[in-house]
Motif scaffolding. Structure first.
Motif, PDB file in Angstrom:
ATOM      1  N   ARG A  72       0.867  -1.176   0.000  1.00 51.19           N
ATOM      2  CA  ARG A  72       0.000   0.000   0.000  1.00 51.19           C
ATOM      3  C   ARG A  72       0.902   1.223   0.000  1.00 51.19           C
ATOM      4  N   ARG A  73       0.767   2.024  -1.053  1.00 47.07           N
ATOM      5  CA  ARG A  73       1.600   3.215  -1.188  1.00 47.07           C
ATOM      6  C   ARG A  73       1.163   4.275  -0.182  1.00 47.07           C
ATOM      7  N   ASP A  74       2.097   5.145   0.150  1.00 47.51           N
ATOM      8  CA  ASP A  74       1.791   6.243   1.057  1.00 47.51           C
ATOM      9  C   ASP A  74       0.580   7.016   0.539  1.00 47.51           C
ATOM     10  N   GLY A  75      -0.342   7.285   1.423  1.00 48.01           N
ATOM     11  CA  GLY A  75      -1.531   8.046   1.065  1.00 48.01           C
ATOM     12  C   GLY A  75      -2.688   7.211   0.552  1.00 48.01           C
ATOM     13  N   ALA A  76      -2.458   5.944   0.240  1.00 47.11           N
ATOM     14  CA  ALA A  76      -3.546   5.077  -0.240  1.00 47.11           C
ATOM     15  C   ALA A  76      -4.437   4.695   0.935  1.00 47.11           C
ATOM     16  N   SER A  77      -5.713   4.600   0.683  1.00 46.17           N
ATOM     17  CA  SER A  77      -6.653   4.265   1.753  1.00 46.17           C
ATOM     18  C   SER A  77      -6.516   2.803   2.159  1.00 46.17           C
ATOM     19  N   PRO A  78      -6.819   2.503   3.415  1.00 48.56           N
ATOM     20  CA  PRO A  78      -6.801   1.099   3.840  1.00 48.56           C
ATOM     21  C   PRO A  78      -7.738   0.221   2.994  1.00 48.56           C
ATOM     22  N   ALA A  79      -8.865   0.779   2.585  1.00 49.33           N
ATOM     23  CA  ALA A  79      -9.798   0.001   1.766  1.00 49.33           C
ATOM     24  C   ALA A  79      -9.196  -0.384   0.423  1.00 49.33           C
ATOM     25  N   SER A  80      -8.264   0.435  -0.078  1.00 51.94           N
ATOM     26  CA  SER A  80      -7.671   0.127  -1.384  1.00 51.94           C
ATOM     27  C   SER A  80      -6.879  -1.174  -1.345  1.00 51.94           C
ATOM     28  N   SER A  81      -6.308  -1.512  -0.204  1.00 54.17           N
ATOM     29  CA  SER A  81      -5.544  -2.763  -0.134  1.00 54.17           C
ATOM     30  C   SER A  81      -6.483  -3.964  -0.240  1.00 54.17           C
ATOM     31  N   GLU A  82      -7.622  -3.894   0.413  1.00 53.76           N
ATOM     32  CA  GLU A  82      -8.599  -4.993   0.310  1.00 53.76           C
ATOM     33  C   GLU A  82      -9.133  -5.104  -1.112  1.00 53.76           C
ATOM     34  N   ALA A  83      -9.413  -3.952  -1.728  1.00 51.10           N
ATOM     35  CA  ALA A  83      -9.947  -3.949  -3.098  1.00 51.10           C
ATOM     36  C   ALA A  83      -8.912  -4.461  -4.098  1.00 51.10           C
ATOM     37  N   ALA A  84      -7.643  -4.102  -3.917  1.00 52.28           N
ATOM     38  CA  ALA A  84      -6.594  -4.572  -4.830  1.00 52.28           C
ATOM     39  C   ALA A  84      -6.498  -6.093  -4.800  1.00 52.28           C
ATOM     40  N   VAL A  85      -6.534  -6.673  -3.618  1.00 50.28           N
ATOM     41  CA  VAL A  85      -6.481  -8.130  -3.490  1.00 50.28           C
ATOM     42  C   VAL A  85      -7.710  -8.761  -4.138  1.00 50.28           C
TER      43      VAL A  85
END
Length: 138
Positions: free
Chosen positions: A46-59
């Motif tokens: 997860r890149r700096d500034g990316a939302s925590p939800a983006s990590s779940e969505a990316a997976v």
């Protein structure tokens, strides 16, 4: 019996590094995930500034692309067009999976080795970053 190549951690690191380069150029705050052909997580950043939800969505995007061996943007287009029944896919897979643009299969000699998923920006930006990762597949 058929033999299929497998992604190694070094491959995943190359894919993610190329995705980071594209994200740098686009000034994108995203998460980048790589999964194997069964949709199991191999690497997530997860890149700096990316939302925590983006990590779940990316997976979830990567998992959907790997399990279908198709880009998630195509699945999303079908759902929004003539095949809304494809919405049921995520529930059938028994694990979080998303038919949202940003997931691309990693194909090698006709085999799906896994997928890369990117989330956090617009569909076009997520797809461009995922494309860079796919292009770097050794």
């Amino acid at each position: 019996m058929r033999q299929q190549p497998l992604l190694e951690l070094a491959d995943c690191r190359v894919i993610v590094a190329a995705s980071h380069q594209a994200a740098d150029q686009l000034q994108a705050c995203v998460s980048i995930a790589v999964v194997d052909s069964g949709g199991h997580l191999l690497l997530l950043e997860r890149r700096d500034g990316a939302s925590p939800a983006s990590s779940e969505a990316a997976v979830a995007k990567a998992r959907m692309a790997a399990l279908n061996a198709k880009p998630t943007a195509a699945l999303e287009a079908n759902i929004n067009g003539t095949r809304p029944a494809l919405l049921q896919l995520a529930g059938l897979l028994g694990q979080p999976a998303a038919a949202m643009a940003g997931g691309l299969p990693l194909l090698h000699n006709g085999n799906c080795l896994g997928a890369v998923g990117v989330s956090g920006m617009t569909p076009d930006i997520d797809c461009a970053i995922a494309d860079a990762g796919v292009a770097a597949l050794p």
